[in-house]
Design a protein around this motif. Structure first.
Motif, PDB file in Angstrom:
ATOM      1  N   PRO A 142     -11.764  36.316 -53.959  1.00 13.47           N
ATOM      2  CA  PRO A 142     -10.967  35.103 -53.741  1.00 13.47           C
ATOM      3  C   PRO A 142     -10.809  34.325 -55.052  1.00 13.47           C
ATOM      4  CG  PRO A 142     -12.731  35.269 -52.121  1.00 13.47           C
ATOM      5  CD  PRO A 142     -12.951  36.353 -53.112  1.00 13.47           C
ATOM      6  N   HIS A 143      -9.640  33.777 -55.242  1.00  7.53           N
ATOM      7  CA  HIS A 143      -9.322  33.049 -56.471  1.00  7.53           C
ATOM      8  C   HIS A 143     -10.283  31.873 -56.674  1.00  7.53           C
ATOM      9  CE1 HIS A 143      -6.775  31.780 -59.764  1.00  7.53           C
ATOM     10  NE2 HIS A 143      -6.693  30.567 -59.240  1.00  7.53           N
ATOM     11  N   GLN A 144     -10.684  31.247 -55.582  1.00 10.58           N
ATOM     12  CA  GLN A 144     -11.575  30.097 -55.668  1.00 10.58           C
ATOM     13  C   GLN A 144     -12.914  30.470 -56.280  1.00 10.58           C
ATOM     14  OE1 GLN A 144     -10.934  26.788 -55.002  1.00 10.58           O
ATOM     15  NE2 GLN A 144     -12.899  26.563 -56.018  1.00 10.58           N
ATOM     16  N   ALA A 145     -13.406  31.677 -56.029  1.00 10.10           N
ATOM     17  CA  ALA A 145     -14.689  32.097 -56.589  1.00 10.10           C
ATOM     18  C   ALA A 145     -14.614  32.199 -58.114  1.00 10.10           C
ATOM     19  CB  ALA A 145     -15.109  33.434 -55.985  1.00 10.10           C
ATOM     20  N   VAL A 146     -13.495  32.689 -58.632  1.00  4.28           N
ATOM     21  CA  VAL A 146     -13.324  32.783 -60.089  1.00  4.28           C
ATOM     22  C   VAL A 146     -13.202  31.388 -60.697  1.00  4.28           C
ATOM     23  CG1 VAL A 146     -11.876  33.719 -61.930  1.00  4.28           C
ATOM     24  CG2 VAL A 146     -12.247  35.050 -59.856  1.00  4.28           C
ATOM     25  N   ILE A 147     -12.466  30.515 -60.043  1.00  2.60           N
ATOM     26  CA  ILE A 147     -12.292  29.150 -60.533  1.00  2.60           C
ATOM     27  C   ILE A 147     -13.638  28.413 -60.523  1.00  2.60           C
ATOM     28  CG2 ILE A 147     -11.193  26.918 -60.074  1.00  2.60           C
ATOM     29  CD1 ILE A 147      -9.364  29.049 -61.263  1.00  2.60           C
ATOM     30  N   THR A 148     -14.461  28.654 -59.520  1.00  2.00           N
ATOM     31  CA  THR A 148     -15.782  28.029 -59.458  1.00  2.00           C
ATOM     32  C   THR A 148     -16.645  28.491 -60.620  1.00  2.00           C
ATOM     33  OG1 THR A 148     -15.622  27.873 -57.057  1.00  2.00           O
ATOM     34  CG2 THR A 148     -17.816  27.690 -58.003  1.00  2.00           C
ATOM     35  N   ALA A 149     -16.588  29.782 -60.956  1.00  2.04           N
ATOM     36  CA  ALA A 149     -17.354  30.298 -62.092  1.00  2.04           C
ATOM     37  C   ALA A 149     -16.861  29.678 -63.399  1.00  2.04           C
ATOM     38  CB  ALA A 149     -17.253  31.815 -62.150  1.00  2.04           C
ATOM     39  N   MET A 150     -15.547  29.544 -63.552  1.00  6.14           N
ATOM     40  CA  MET A 150     -15.005  28.932 -64.757  1.00  6.14           C
ATOM     41  C   MET A 150     -15.364  27.443 -64.821  1.00  6.14           C
ATOM     42  SD  MET A 150     -11.314  30.844 -64.830  1.00  6.14           S
ATOM     43  CE  MET A 150     -10.720  30.034 -66.280  1.00  6.14           C
ATOM     44  N   ASP A 151     -15.387  26.790 -63.669  1.00  5.36           N
ATOM     45  CA  ASP A 151     -15.753  25.374 -63.611  1.00  5.36           C
ATOM     46  C   ASP A 151     -17.210  25.172 -64.014  1.00  5.36           C
ATOM     47  OD1 ASP A 151     -15.430  22.656 -63.121  1.00  5.36           O
ATOM     48  OD2 ASP A 151     -15.948  22.844 -61.004  1.00  5.36           O
ATOM     49  N   ALA A 152     -18.093  26.049 -63.549  1.00  7.01           N
ATOM     50  CA  ALA A 152     -19.510  25.951 -63.916  1.00  7.01           C
ATOM     51  C   ALA A 152     -19.683  26.138 -65.420  1.00  7.01           C
ATOM     52  CB  ALA A 152     -20.325  26.989 -63.148  1.00  7.01           C
ATOM     53  N   ALA A 153     -18.954  27.105 -65.985  1.00  9.02           N
ATOM     54  CA  ALA A 153     -19.034  27.332 -67.432  1.00  9.02           C
ATOM     55  C   ALA A 153     -18.488  26.132 -68.203  1.00  9.02           C
ATOM     56  CB  ALA A 153     -18.265  28.595 -67.803  1.00  9.02           C
ATOM     57  N   GLY A 154     -17.414  25.557 -67.715  1.00  9.43           N
ATOM     58  CA  GLY A 154     -16.823  24.396 -68.385  1.00  9.43           C
ATOM     59  C   GLY A 154     -17.714  23.171 -68.317  1.00  9.43           C
ATOM     60  N   LYS A 155     -18.374  22.965 -67.183  1.00  6.94           N
ATOM     61  CA  LYS A 155     -19.252  21.805 -67.045  1.00  6.94           C
ATOM     62  C   LYS A 155     -20.451  21.892 -67.977  1.00  6.94           C
ATOM     63  CE  LYS A 155     -18.147  20.246 -62.445  1.00  6.94           C
ATOM     64  NZ  LYS A 155     -18.624  19.877 -61.142  1.00  6.94           N
ATOM     65  N   LEU A 156     -20.933  23.104 -68.197  1.00  6.86           N
ATOM     66  CA  LEU A 156     -22.078  23.263 -69.082  1.00  6.86           C
ATOM     67  C   LEU A 156     -21.668  23.263 -70.556  1.00  6.86           C
ATOM     68  CD1 LEU A 156     -24.171  25.872 -67.109  1.00  6.86           C
ATOM     69  CD2 LEU A 156     -24.659  23.453 -67.432  1.00  6.86           C
ATOM     70  N   GLY A 157     -20.402  23.530 -70.847  1.00 10.16           N
ATOM     71  CA  GLY A 157     -19.923  23.481 -72.224  1.00 10.16           C
ATOM     72  C   GLY A 157     -19.869  24.829 -72.921  1.00 10.16           C
ATOM     73  N   PHE A 158     -19.772  25.919 -72.157  1.00 16.18           N
ATOM     74  CA  PHE A 158     -19.626  27.230 -72.790  1.00 16.18           C
ATOM     75  C   PHE A 158     -18.273  27.284 -73.490  1.00 16.18           C
ATOM     76  CE2 PHE A 158     -22.963  28.371 -69.817  1.00 16.18           C
ATOM     77  CZ  PHE A 158     -23.746  29.214 -70.582  1.00 16.18           C
ATOM     78  N   SER A 159     -18.279  27.740 -74.740  1.00 16.50           N
ATOM     79  CA  SER A 159     -17.037  27.759 -75.511  1.00 16.50           C
ATOM     80  C   SER A 159     -16.466  29.167 -75.657  1.00 16.50           C
ATOM     81  CB  SER A 159     -17.258  27.149 -76.889  1.00 16.50           C
ATOM     82  OG  SER A 159     -18.284  27.844 -77.573  1.00 16.50           O
ATOM     83  N   HIS A 160     -17.269  30.193 -75.455  1.00 22.55           N
ATOM     84  CA  HIS A 160     -16.795  31.577 -75.570  1.00 22.55           C
ATOM     85  C   HIS A 160     -16.769  32.189 -74.178  1.00 22.55           C
ATOM     86  CE1 HIS A 160     -17.116  31.311 -79.883  1.00 22.55           C
ATOM     87  NE2 HIS A 160     -18.356  30.874 -79.762  1.00 22.55           N
ATOM     88  N   LEU A 161     -15.606  32.113 -73.547  1.00 20.49           N
ATOM     89  CA  LEU A 161     -15.438  32.606 -72.186  1.00 20.49           C
ATOM     90  C   LEU A 161     -14.491  33.792 -72.202  1.00 20.49           C
ATOM     91  CD1 LEU A 161     -16.025  32.084 -69.154  1.00 20.49           C
ATOM     92  CD2 LEU A 161     -13.954  30.709 -69.129  1.00 20.49           C
ATOM     93  N   ARG A 162     -14.865  34.859 -71.518  1.00 22.84           N
ATOM     94  CA  ARG A 162     -14.038  36.062 -71.469  1.00 22.84           C
ATOM     95  C   ARG A 162     -13.957  36.527 -70.021  1.00 22.84           C
ATOM     96  NH1 ARG A 162     -16.063  40.394 -75.303  1.00 22.84           N
ATOM     97  NH2 ARG A 162     -14.710  39.285 -76.721  1.00 22.84           N
ATOM     98  N   ILE A 163     -12.765  36.868 -69.595  1.00 22.83           N
ATOM     99  CA  ILE A 163     -12.570  37.450 -68.272  1.00 22.83           C
ATOM    100  C   ILE A 163     -12.270  38.916 -68.475  1.00 22.83           C
ATOM    101  CG2 ILE A 163     -11.149  37.444 -66.198  1.00 22.83           C
ATOM    102  CD1 ILE A 163     -10.736  34.483 -66.606  1.00 22.83           C
TER     103      ILE A 163
END
Length: 142
Positions: free
Chosen positions: A112-133
């Motif tokens: 589900p698209h929401q699961a991917v968005i939740t993972a990206m949101d968690a990474a963004g809240k913590l401040g990860f700068s190197h994100l790869r899908i």
């Protein structure tokens, strides 16, 4: 014997009250009507026909894997709950506060698209700068 006719009374319909009622009805319909604009988006998703594989580095990497039902696993360890708080806490614990580590999100095609968005949101809240899908290379159809 001649009967006298009574003189006819002129019956008038008052237009002022009629206009008032029409304006009140018009105002009622304008206020209670909802205007929605029906929109549709046509999305053509790109295929990953070519790309560069991730380079092997000595740095510690974090990988969030999301299966088809939306369950999360961080570096091969399945998480108990599939919500934002659990994923954020697991990422924080695994990274030990180093948010410059590369983070890969690998999701199943039927996730589900929401699961991917939740993972990206968690990474963004913590401040990860190197994100790869990560994606799978498209297969050529015969």
């Amino acid at each position: 014997m001649k009967f006298r006719r009574k003189p006819r009374e002129n019956v008038e319909i008052g237009l002022a009250p009629l206009i008032d009622v029409v304006f009140i009805l018009l105002l009622f319909f304008v206020v209670t009507t909802t205007f929605t604009r029906e929109t549709q988006l046509k999305v053509d998703l790109p295929e990953a026909a070519s790309g560069t594989p991730p380079q092997e580095t000595e740095l510690k990497q974090l990988e969030v894997v999301i299966d088809a039902t939306g369950q999360y696993a961080l570096n091969g360890k399945a998480l108990v709950k599939s919500d934002l708080q659990t994923l954020t806490a697991a990422l924080n614990k695994e990274s030990q506060g180093d948010y410059s580590l590369p983070l890969m999100i690998s999701a199943d095609a039927k996730t589900p698209h929401q699961a991917v968005i939740t993972a990206m949101d968690a990474a963004g809240k913590l401040g990860f700068s190197h994100l790869r899908i990560t994606t799978v290379e498209a297969q050529a159809t015969p």
